[in-house]
Design a protein around this motif. Sequence first.
Motif, PDB file in Angstrom:
ATOM      1  N   MET A   1       0.818  -1.204   0.000  1.00  0.00           N
ATOM      2  CA  MET A   1       0.000   0.000   0.000  1.00  0.00           C
ATOM      3  C   MET A   1       0.851   1.252   0.000  1.00  0.00           C
ATOM      4  SD  MET A   1      -3.007   1.155   2.688  1.00  0.00           S
ATOM      5  CE  MET A   1      -1.844   1.602   3.990  1.00  0.00           C
ATOM      6  N   SER A   2       1.937   1.233   0.723  1.00  0.00           N
ATOM      7  CA  SER A   2       2.752   2.438   0.876  1.00  0.00           C
ATOM      8  C   SER A   2       3.367   2.898  -0.428  1.00  0.00           C
ATOM      9  CB  SER A   2       3.848   2.191   1.924  1.00  0.00           C
ATOM     10  OG  SER A   2       4.681   1.128   1.505  1.00  0.00           O
ATOM     11  N   ALA A   3       3.557   1.938  -1.373  1.00  0.00           N
ATOM     12  CA  ALA A   3       4.197   2.301  -2.628  1.00  0.00           C
ATOM     13  C   ALA A   3       3.222   2.960  -3.593  1.00  0.00           C
ATOM     14  CB  ALA A   3       4.804   1.051  -3.283  1.00  0.00           C
ATOM     15  N   ALA A   4       1.905   2.717  -3.400  1.00  0.00           N
ATOM     16  CA  ALA A   4       0.943   3.211  -4.363  1.00  0.00           C
ATOM     17  C   ALA A   4       0.121   4.380  -3.839  1.00  0.00           C
ATOM     18  CB  ALA A   4       0.006   2.071  -4.795  1.00  0.00           C
ATOM     19  N   VAL A   5      -0.205   4.369  -2.572  1.00  0.00           N
ATOM     20  CA  VAL A   5      -1.052   5.413  -2.014  1.00  0.00           C
ATOM     21  C   VAL A   5      -0.253   6.708  -1.847  1.00  0.00           C
ATOM     22  CG1 VAL A   5      -2.355   6.114   0.036  1.00  0.00           C
ATOM     23  CG2 VAL A   5      -2.609   3.807  -0.874  1.00  0.00           C
ATOM     24  N   ASP A   6      -0.904   7.824  -2.125  1.00  0.00           N
ATOM     25  CA  ASP A   6      -0.293   9.143  -1.991  1.00  0.00           C
ATOM     26  C   ASP A   6      -0.078   9.443  -0.508  1.00  0.00           C
ATOM     27  OD1 ASP A   6       0.363  11.790  -1.936  1.00  0.00           O
ATOM     28  OD2 ASP A   6      -1.178  12.431  -3.353  1.00  0.00           O
ATOM     29  N   ARG A   7       1.158   9.337  -0.039  1.00  0.00           N
ATOM     30  CA  ARG A   7       1.435   9.525   1.381  1.00  0.00           C
ATOM     31  C   ARG A   7       1.124  10.938   1.871  1.00  0.00           C
ATOM     32  NH1 ARG A   7       6.947   6.212   3.005  1.00  0.00           N
ATOM     33  NH2 ARG A   7       6.118   4.106   2.606  1.00  0.00           N
ATOM     34  N   PRO A   8       1.472  11.991   1.118  1.00  0.00           N
ATOM     35  CA  PRO A   8       1.083  13.337   1.578  1.00  0.00           C
ATOM     36  C   PRO A   8      -0.422  13.473   1.783  1.00  0.00           C
ATOM     37  CG  PRO A   8       2.763  13.502  -0.116  1.00  0.00           C
ATOM     38  CD  PRO A   8       2.350  12.065  -0.070  1.00  0.00           C
ATOM     39  N   LEU A   9      -1.208  12.885   0.884  1.00  0.00           N
ATOM     40  CA  LEU A   9      -2.658  12.918   1.030  1.00  0.00           C
ATOM     41  C   LEU A   9      -3.073  12.194   2.306  1.00  0.00           C
ATOM     42  CD1 LEU A   9      -5.248  12.117  -1.777  1.00  0.00           C
ATOM     43  CD2 LEU A   9      -5.544  11.228   0.515  1.00  0.00           C
ATOM     44  N   VAL A 279      -7.669  18.540  -0.888  1.00  0.00           N
ATOM     45  CA  VAL A 279      -8.508  18.484  -2.083  1.00  0.00           C
ATOM     46  C   VAL A 279      -7.652  18.445  -3.342  1.00  0.00           C
ATOM     47  CG1 VAL A 279     -10.186  19.781  -3.462  1.00  0.00           C
ATOM     48  CG2 VAL A 279     -10.488  19.584  -0.991  1.00  0.00           C
ATOM     49  N   TYR A 280      -6.569  19.213  -3.354  1.00  0.00           N
ATOM     50  CA  TYR A 280      -5.668  19.218  -4.515  1.00  0.00           C
ATOM     51  C   TYR A 280      -5.085  17.830  -4.766  1.00  0.00           C
ATOM     52  CZ  TYR A 280      -1.264  19.673  -7.015  1.00  0.00           C
ATOM     53  OH  TYR A 280      -0.222  19.470  -7.882  1.00  0.00           O
ATOM     54  N   ARG A 281      -4.641  17.154  -3.710  1.00  0.00           N
ATOM     55  CA  ARG A 281      -4.054  15.823  -3.876  1.00  0.00           C
ATOM     56  C   ARG A 281      -5.097  14.821  -4.378  1.00  0.00           C
ATOM     57  NH1 ARG A 281       1.273  16.101  -4.314  1.00  0.00           N
ATOM     58  NH2 ARG A 281       1.232  13.836  -4.141  1.00  0.00           N
ATOM     59  N   ILE A 282      -6.341  14.949  -3.917  1.00  0.00           N
ATOM     60  CA  ILE A 282      -7.396  14.047  -4.384  1.00  0.00           C
ATOM     61  C   ILE A 282      -7.687  14.284  -5.862  1.00  0.00           C
ATOM     62  CG2 ILE A 282      -9.817  13.395  -4.121  1.00  0.00           C
ATOM     63  CD1 ILE A 282      -9.565  14.124  -1.152  1.00  0.00           C
ATOM     64  N   LEU A 283      -7.782  15.559  -6.252  1.00  0.00           N
ATOM     65  CA  LEU A 283      -8.024  15.878  -7.654  1.00  0.00           C
ATOM     66  C   LEU A 283      -6.851  15.441  -8.531  1.00  0.00           C
ATOM     67  CD1 LEU A 283      -9.620  19.434  -7.341  1.00  0.00           C
ATOM     68  CD2 LEU A 283     -10.784  17.258  -7.706  1.00  0.00           C
ATOM     69  N   ARG A 352      -8.048   3.319  -2.410  1.00  0.00           N
ATOM     70  CA  ARG A 352      -8.212   2.059  -3.131  1.00  0.00           C
ATOM     71  C   ARG A 352      -7.978   2.253  -4.630  1.00  0.00           C
ATOM     72  NH1 ARG A 352      -7.973  -3.496  -2.753  1.00  0.00           N
ATOM     73  NH2 ARG A 352      -8.322  -4.071  -4.926  1.00  0.00           N
ATOM     74  N   ALA A 353      -8.487   3.362  -5.142  1.00  0.00           N
ATOM     75  CA  ALA A 353      -8.281   3.663  -6.560  1.00  0.00           C
ATOM     76  C   ALA A 353      -6.800   3.824  -6.867  1.00  0.00           C
ATOM     77  CB  ALA A 353      -9.053   4.928  -6.947  1.00  0.00           C
ATOM     78  N   GLN A 354      -6.074   4.461  -5.973  1.00  0.00           N
ATOM     79  CA  GLN A 354      -4.629   4.609  -6.171  1.00  0.00           C
ATOM     80  C   GLN A 354      -3.915   3.272  -6.099  1.00  0.00           C
ATOM     81  OE1 GLN A 354      -3.929   7.630  -3.079  1.00  0.00           O
ATOM     82  NE2 GLN A 354      -3.375   9.047  -4.705  1.00  0.00           N
ATOM     83  N   LEU A 355      -4.380   2.413  -5.212  1.00  0.00           N
ATOM     84  CA  LEU A 355      -3.769   1.087  -5.097  1.00  0.00           C
ATOM     85  C   LEU A 355      -3.885   0.299  -6.403  1.00  0.00           C
ATOM     86  CD1 LEU A 355      -4.865  -0.166  -1.556  1.00  0.00           C
ATOM     87  CD2 LEU A 355      -2.553   0.266  -2.331  1.00  0.00           C
TER      88      LEU A 355
END
Length: 360
Positions: A1-9, A279-283, A352-355
């Motif tokens: 998970m750590s490799a795919a999920v946006d950690r700053p978000l 919000v920026y990171r999600i977009l 999950r989408a990022q994963l």
Amino acid sequence: MSAAVDRPLLFAWLFTLAFGLVMVASASVAMDRDFLPRHGAYLGVALAAFLAMLAIPLAVWRRCRHLAWIAALVLCAAVLVPGVGQTVNGATRWIDLGIVTLQPSEAARLFLLVYLAGFLARYDDALKDDSRLMVGPLVVLGVILALLVAEPDIGSVVVLGCTAGALLFLAGMRLRYFIPLVLVGAALFSFLAIAQPYRLERLITFTDPWATAYGSGYQLVQALIAFGRGELFGLGLGAGIQKLYYLPEAHNDFIFAVIAEELGLAGALALLGLFSFLVYRILAAGKGLLERGGKFGGYLCYGVGIMLGVQALINLGVSSGILPTKGLTLPFVSYGGNSLIVCCTLIGLVCRAQLEEGKA
């Protein structure tokens, strides 16, 4: 998970949750002692919902998109059934389940977002050539919004309407269809704003709350006093006065006023910056997923970012007197189990989408 999920978000979201826990503890200090334990319990359930979303493939949500809008319809209709819905302060927005109280409008946001993302993932290319395809989804959305108006829950109507409109625009709906849709939506909202005497009174009060400082303008006046008392760096965490039975809903809809009083302009701007970053990171995640071919995940992320951003802007605008009063919580910060759980569920869908890296 750590490799795919946006950690700053992820870190920004967790920090916002922790900050919200601290501010709810401060804002509810003069209230029932059970407020903070209940908020902690809601937070635990919200984190569990986040983890559950990480375990469910997006393909499951995409296949269930029709069931999602049906679930939203059933919930929003059920709350209006006599004996099922619970009326508080003239609004029928809750279903009492005994141990907990369910707010259907919060769940409806999640389900409608899943439905719209699934529809756009399938038809976005065709939509650019034939915008008539949007008739079905617009009918579904219109029925749900009409049920929300009947509760009434105008705040949720605004959030859902803005989110759906933005998603249609991003999906490539032609301007000759999009602009009339926006104009019709604005006209309907204007009508709703003046159709009921109490809503018209809110608009009048909003323009000059000091004229009715001990009447309909009382809540906004107390919030503005909190902003004025906070000045640049605030009175200090826990040292606010307005939360001591002066400012109604200090722990909920108007928690931003408490933040401004205790942490000052600096703290208020820091929180605004934190929400903007989140919000920026999600977009950005949505943009990346669409570029890699993950249409469902991409539109889902765009919808989550827009929905959270619009809700936060409305709450901040209401608390600071920029917008008329609306009953919307500040995501991740305000007290409120339904909102907290649904918002954390939305973050779980984004992660999950990022994963899945655009493969959904």
